[in-house]
Design an enzyme around this catalytic site. Structure first.
Site, PDB file in Angstrom:
ATOM      1  N   ASP A 330       0.040  -2.188 -14.264  1.00  0.00           N
ATOM      2  CA  ASP A 330      -0.984  -1.961 -14.049  1.00  0.00           C
ATOM      3  C   ASP A 330      -1.829  -0.032 -14.370  1.00  0.00           C
ATOM      4  O   ASP A 330      -0.861   0.121 -14.429  1.00  0.00           O
ATOM      5  CB  ASP A 330      -1.794  -2.616 -12.961  1.00  0.00           C
ATOM      6  CG  ASP A 330      -1.420  -4.436 -12.620  1.00  0.00           C
ATOM      7  OD1 ASP A 330      -1.686  -4.782 -14.165  1.00  0.00           O
ATOM      8  OD2 ASP A 330      -1.976  -4.765 -11.410  1.00  0.00           O
ATOM      9  N   ASN A 711      46.389  -5.050   4.363  1.00  0.00           N
ATOM     10  CA  ASN A 711      44.638  -4.859   4.096  1.00  0.00           C
ATOM     11  C   ASN A 711      43.599  -4.703   4.491  1.00  0.00           C
ATOM     12  O   ASN A 711      43.045  -4.373   4.299  1.00  0.00           O
ATOM     13  CB  ASN A 711      44.700  -6.829   3.756  1.00  0.00           C
ATOM     14  CG  ASN A 711      44.213  -7.597   3.609  1.00  0.00           C
ATOM     15  OD1 ASN A 711      43.301  -7.012   2.249  1.00  0.00           O
ATOM     16  ND2 ASN A 711      43.459  -8.695   3.662  1.00  0.00           N
TER      17      ASN A 711
HETATM   18  P1  ATP Z   1      -6.329  -2.411 -14.064  1.00  0.00           P
HETATM   19  O1  ATP Z   1      -5.994  -3.947 -15.241  1.00  0.00           O
HETATM   20  O2  ATP Z   1      -6.107  -1.401 -15.144  1.00  0.00           O
HETATM   21  O3  ATP Z   1      -5.366  -3.207 -12.698  1.00  0.00           O
HETATM   22  P2  ATP Z   1      -8.344  -3.872 -13.056  1.00  0.00           P
HETATM   23  O4  ATP Z   1      -7.385  -3.969 -12.341  1.00  0.00           O
HETATM   24  O5  ATP Z   1      -9.433  -2.826 -12.545  1.00  0.00           O
HETATM   25  O6  ATP Z   1      -7.398  -2.513 -13.809  1.00  0.00           O
HETATM   26  P3  ATP Z   1     -10.365  -5.728 -13.175  1.00  0.00           P
HETATM   27  O7  ATP Z   1     -10.505  -5.590 -11.729  1.00  0.00           O
HETATM   28  O8  ATP Z   1     -10.016  -6.398 -14.157  1.00  0.00           O
HETATM   29  O9  ATP Z   1      -9.046  -4.525 -14.098  1.00  0.00           O
HETATM   30  O10 ATP Z   1     -11.680  -5.073 -13.678  1.00  0.00           O
HETATM   31  C1  ATP Z   1     -11.669  -5.153 -16.173  1.00  0.00           C
HETATM   32  C2  ATP Z   1     -13.273  -4.576 -15.639  1.00  0.00           C
HETATM   33  O11 ATP Z   1     -13.584  -5.029 -14.806  1.00  0.00           O
HETATM   34  C3  ATP Z   1     -13.153  -3.096 -15.449  1.00  0.00           C
HETATM   35  O12 ATP Z   1     -12.631  -2.256 -16.906  1.00  0.00           O
HETATM   36  C4  ATP Z   1     -14.506  -3.333 -15.254  1.00  0.00           C
HETATM   37  O13 ATP Z   1     -15.491  -2.794 -16.667  1.00  0.00           O
HETATM   38  C5  ATP Z   1     -15.090  -4.053 -14.679  1.00  0.00           C
HETATM   39  N1  ATP Z   1     -14.655  -4.549 -13.317  1.00  0.00           N
HETATM   40  C6  ATP Z   1     -14.164  -4.053 -12.559  1.00  0.00           C
HETATM   41  N2  ATP Z   1     -13.823  -3.931 -11.396  1.00  0.00           N
HETATM   42  C7  ATP Z   1     -15.888  -4.485 -11.267  1.00  0.00           C
HETATM   43  C8  ATP Z   1     -16.543  -4.544  -9.923  1.00  0.00           C
HETATM   44  N3  ATP Z   1     -16.659  -4.492  -9.171  1.00  0.00           N
HETATM   45  N4  ATP Z   1     -17.711  -5.211 -10.674  1.00  0.00           N
HETATM   46  C9  ATP Z   1     -18.146  -5.914 -11.680  1.00  0.00           C
HETATM   47  N5  ATP Z   1     -17.456  -5.342 -12.680  1.00  0.00           N
HETATM   48  C10 ATP Z   1     -16.487  -5.051 -12.276  1.00  0.00           C
END
Ligand code: ATP
Length: 876
Positions: A330, A711
């Site tokens: 990740d 041994n």
């Molecule tokens: P990685 O896979 O690199 O660990 P991540 O796990 O943070 O990234 P996700 O959490 O799946 O990725 O987030 C995917 C997308 O969702 C992000 O790129 C962002 O655009 C959006 N996102 C992340 N957190 C939030 C949140 N709290 N509220 C709304 N949208 C979010």
């Protein structure tokens, strides 16, 4: 707190009253302590551990050892009592050695298991705390979110689209939607108790607040716990292979011992002595210690890995780590610090690197800042720090710095409904009701939010959206490594309640964009470089925007040029398995990938013969973690479900710790090989010596007690000290070991054979010379040579290729100590009079001792020459 009425019939208020607690405050600390004393720990009864006594007795169960004890007693009846005592004493010492090894292995495993206890979020005395689940008591208020295991049986008090997978209890694999209303039925099966959550089940979506009503063995899970009590012992491939090998070798050794026995009889040696000799040889040469030593090395190695922040949940991972060829990781939190800050903004076609002064006076900025605050699940800790998702903390903090107080805003516009965030949706929405109107705020990945927007906020009202301009703005922010979030809102007028939940995310108005920067971890770049030098490929899989992902991949050296293959989740969706197989080895970055796509990537890589380590932290990562050769979950940021499915937990969520674990895995494997090499060569030396003597017209070289002693001293301290050997310097400059490769590969068994023959030649050579030149102590000399050869050998095999002179004789202090200790013991058998009568030895003259020392050391030089050839071949 006995409750004859089923909890599902209680209303929320009645349940809280029955448990004498409240949602906002929870139990007081003292009350929680009192209840812990009254109700005990929230644990299922422990699986019966192997008692020390049982382990000790098991050491004597070996058939051969029993025969040897029997034979020693018969020998006593026939002859001298001293022999019997000595033999029994040595057998006991051997058993203690075996016991210690097994005991340490067992306890090390237990300690590991204890460390992976699940945690739970609880509200006590008005504050949210994270506690080990076993400390929870009835009446505790528990906060649940997607990915949590339910820590006890709960009555659900508040539910936001909570859905729970109860297959552990009900066998039903479809998640169940939960709610909070009381149910009136007299009795209900577990599956229908929709306002309850049960220990051991897992939250697949949404969040909730629950009240603990039953803990430990009183939970539904506790009732069926007996079924779970059977512990299945997982053996690693190496353990299996060694156990099988030990069995085969045992048969071969038995055959040889029979041959030695018969040839002795044929030559007219006293049958009892010959029988004892053959039997002692069998006990000594059968490598019964090998499986235990392997388990111990793996378990202790796993313990050492904790120091490097990798907690091993499943022992086979220690081994697989050493042969990993791909690490799929990740981005957020693993390669980066997960300390975000909002440093780019886009409002009405203008970009900003920071929030301007008096932004709250400007209606556009004011809308954005309010949205950044209200649309988050962040809470303030008593010490002033924020608790919650780092992405959201960054947003709230930025608005907070402008004077927006979250609590005040929430009071004025309380949240009345929500559509929670999930990685699959990539966005979330909250619905608020202020005095005069209702409104929705949505934030998320721009590709998800933009299509839902019909217009954009401008200084003079709503304007039409220019998609091209916006996409350009998003791309340029992402190219600089920003995580871009789009914010939108919708006015609902006076009555927000007339809409279905799913209708809230329609006809939105875009407010603006916010770019968050998450700096790469300082150690990540070096760790990626180390992977490359050790033949391991690194692949980034992220939910983030492709451009953001690529910018970080370039910074860390995962990708080397902009043209390096990036694949998006959408492209992956459109790619067939065959097409993926053709490309999978070239792709370095997967962006906007959904967690459930990870399993396709793992499978494709595995089909290509790769050994894959995969990281993951969410519920939907679990199948990929299970499928990967090494599933790696996060100790700080991850969910219980991911942890449960993984083989390794990274305690600091840090990518660099995976590499440290790989390094440790390689070292453990190489040290196990050293021990195997040492034990087999020693055994082979003993066998050749006894087997060849009669063919050379020599008397039986050693008495049973000598064989058992050799041994003991070889399998004992020096062998164990090999496991403490520091890692070899080029351990991370070699390609990964093939997992199918046998432990005996790369010349291990050939080594054992030739060193065995050399040992026999030296021992018998000294014996023949002493015997024929009339030295009375020929047997003591042979006995001494055989022991000393082992010491010379152990000093030489500390590395498979490096010279001991370059390693330094003192770099493994344990080994040096063990060798010196063994030498001292051997001298004691020669020079302490009472030992002379037990061991049937005699003090050697200085010249005789010198000869034994000189001859034995030849093995050291012979092995050094072997390593020199190996080094030359490697260079060539
Ligand atoms: P990685 O896979 O690199 O660990 P991540 O796990 O943070 O990234 P996700 O959490 O799946 O990725 O987030 C995917 C997308 O969702 C992000 O790129 C962002 O655009 C959006 N996102 C992340 N957190 C939030 C949140 N709290 N509220 C709304 N949208 C979010």
């Amino acid at each position: 707190m006995n409750n004859p009425i089923p909890w599902f019939q209680h209303s929320v208020r009645e349940s809280l009253e029955a448990q004498k607690t409240s949602i906002a405050h929870g139990l007081d600390v003292l009350e929680a302590e009192r209840r812990a004393t009254e109700f005990g720990l929230n644990e299922l009864e422990a699986v019966q551990r192997k008692s020390a006594l049982r382990m000790l007795l098991a050491q004597f169960k070996d058939l051969l050892v029993m025969i040897l004890i029997g034979a020693a007693i018969i020998a006593q009846i026939l002859g001298e009592a001293q022999d019997t005592i000595a033999i029994v004493a040595i057998i006991i010492l051997n058993a203690i050695l075996g016991f210690t090894q097994e005991f340490r292995a067992e306890r090390a495993m237990e300690a590991l298991q204890a460390l992976s206890t699940p945690l739970a979020k609880v509200r006590r005395a008005g504050q949210i705390q994270t506690l080990p689940a076993y400390q929870l008591v009835p009446g505790d208020i528990v906060l649940l979110e997607a990915g949590n295991f339910v820590p006890a049986d709960l009555r659900i008090l508040e539910s936001f689209q909570l859905s729970i997978d109860e297959s552990t209890l009900t066998g039903e694999s479809l998640p169940v939607d939960k709610q909070t209303h009381s149910l009136s039925a007299e009795s209900l099966p577990i599956a229908d108790q929709k306002n309850m959550a049960f220990k051991g089940t897992m939250v697949t979506a949404g969040r909730a607040v629950g009240l603990i009503v039953r803990i430990g063995m009183n939970t539904e899970l506790g009732r069926i716990a007996k079924l779970l009590k059977e512990e299945v012992e997982v053996r690693t491939p190496l353990q299996n292979r060694i156990a099988q090998f030990a069995k085969k070798l045992s048969l071969a050794v038995l055959g040889l011992c029979l041959l030695i026995f018969l040839s002795g009889l044929w030559r007219g040696v006293e049958p009892v002595l010959m029988f004892m000799t053959a039997l002692s040889l069998a006990v000594a040469a059968i490598p019964e210690a090998l499986p235990a030593v392997v388990t111990m090395s793996l378990a202790l190695g796993a313990r050492a890995m904790i120091r490097r922040n990798a907690l091993i949940r499943k022992l086979p991972a220690v081994e697989s780590l050493g042969s990993v060829t791909y690490i799929c990781t990740d981005k957020t939190g693993t390669l980066t610090e997960n300390r975000m800050s909002a440093q780019a903004f886009y409002l009405h076609h203008k970009s900003f690197a920071s929030i301007p002064d008096a932004a709250t006076q400007n209606p556009l900025w004011n809308s954005l800042l309010r949205a950044m605050t209200l649309n988050t699940d962040v809470s303030l800790n008593p010490d002033g720090s924020w608790q919650g998702d780092p992405t959201e903390i960054a947003l709230v903090q930025a608005a907070h710095d402008q004077g927006l107080v979250k609590e005040d805003l929430e009071k004025a516009s309380p949240r009345v409904a929500e559509l929670p965030f999930s990685s699959e949706r990539g966005m979330m929405s909250t619905v608020h009701q202020s005095q005069d109107r209702g409104f929705v705020i949505t934030k998320g990945a721009p590709e998800r939010v933009l299509p839902l927007c019909q217009d954009i906020m401008g200084p003079n009202g709503l304007e039409a959206i220019d998609q091209d301009v916006l996409l350009k703005a998003i791309d340029s922010m992402a190219l600089e490594g920003f995580r871009v979030l789009a914010f939108a809102k919708r006015d609902l007028g006076l009555h927000p309640n007339h809409l279905e939940l799913s209708e809230y995310e329609q006809n939105l108005t875009l407010i603006g964009l916010v770019g968050l920067i998450d700096p790469p971890r300082s150690e990540a770049k070096e760790a990626v470089r180390l992977c490359q030098s050790s033949g391991i490929k690194v692949v980034m899989i992220t939910g983030d925007h492709p451009k953001t992902a690529q910018a970080i991949a370039l910074k860390l050296g995962i990708a080397h040029s902009v043209s390096d293959e990036v694949m998006t989740g959408q492209q992956l969706l459109e790619t067939t398995d065959e097409q993926l197989l053709a490309k999978v080895l070239d792709i370095r970055v997967y962006a906007r990938a959904a967690p459930d796509q990870k399993i396709r990537i793992v499978k494709a890589l595995q089909t290509k013969g790769e050994i894959v380590a995969m990281t993951g932290d969410g519920v939907n990562d679990a199948p990929a973690l299970r499928r990967a050769n090494v599933g790696v979950s996060m100790g700080k940021g991850g969910t219980d479900v991911a942890r449960e499915a993984s083989h390794v937990i990274l305690l600091d969520d840090n990518f660099a710790s995976i590499i440290e674990a790989v390094r440790e895995g390689r070292k453990i494997y190489s040290n196990i090989r050293k021990f195997v090499r040492f034990a087999l060569s020693g055994n082979s030396g003993e066998i050749w010596t006894l087997f060849l003597a009669p063919f050379l017209g020599l008397p039986i070289p050693l008495l049973p007690i000598h064989i058992l002693w050799v041994n003991l001293v070889t399998d004992g301290l020096p062998g164990l000290a090999l496991a403490m050997e520091p890692e070899e310097k080029n351990i991370m400059h070699e390609p990964p070991r093939h997992p199918e490769e046998s432990v005996f590969a790369l010349g291990l068994w050939q080594h054992s054979v030739w060193v065995g023959i050399l040992t026999a030649a030296l021992t018998l050579g000294v014996l023949a010379w002493a015997y024929h030149t009339g030295h009375a102590h020929w047997q003591s000399m042979a006995f001494t040579v055989l022991t000393l050869v082992q010491m010379a050998h152990v000093m030489a095999i500390r590395s498979e290729t490096e010279s001991t002179f370059s390693l330094g004789f003192t770099s493994n202090k344990y080994l040096l100590g063990a060798v010196l200790c063994t030498l001292a013991l051997q001298m004691a058998t020669l020079y302490i009079p009472s030992f002379n009568s037990i061991f049937k030895t005699a003090p050697l003259s200085l010249a005789e001792l010198g000869l034994c020392l000189g001859v034995s050391s030849l093995v050291f030089f012979a092995v050094e020459i072997e390593k020199w050839f190996k080094r030359r071949r490697r260079v060539g």
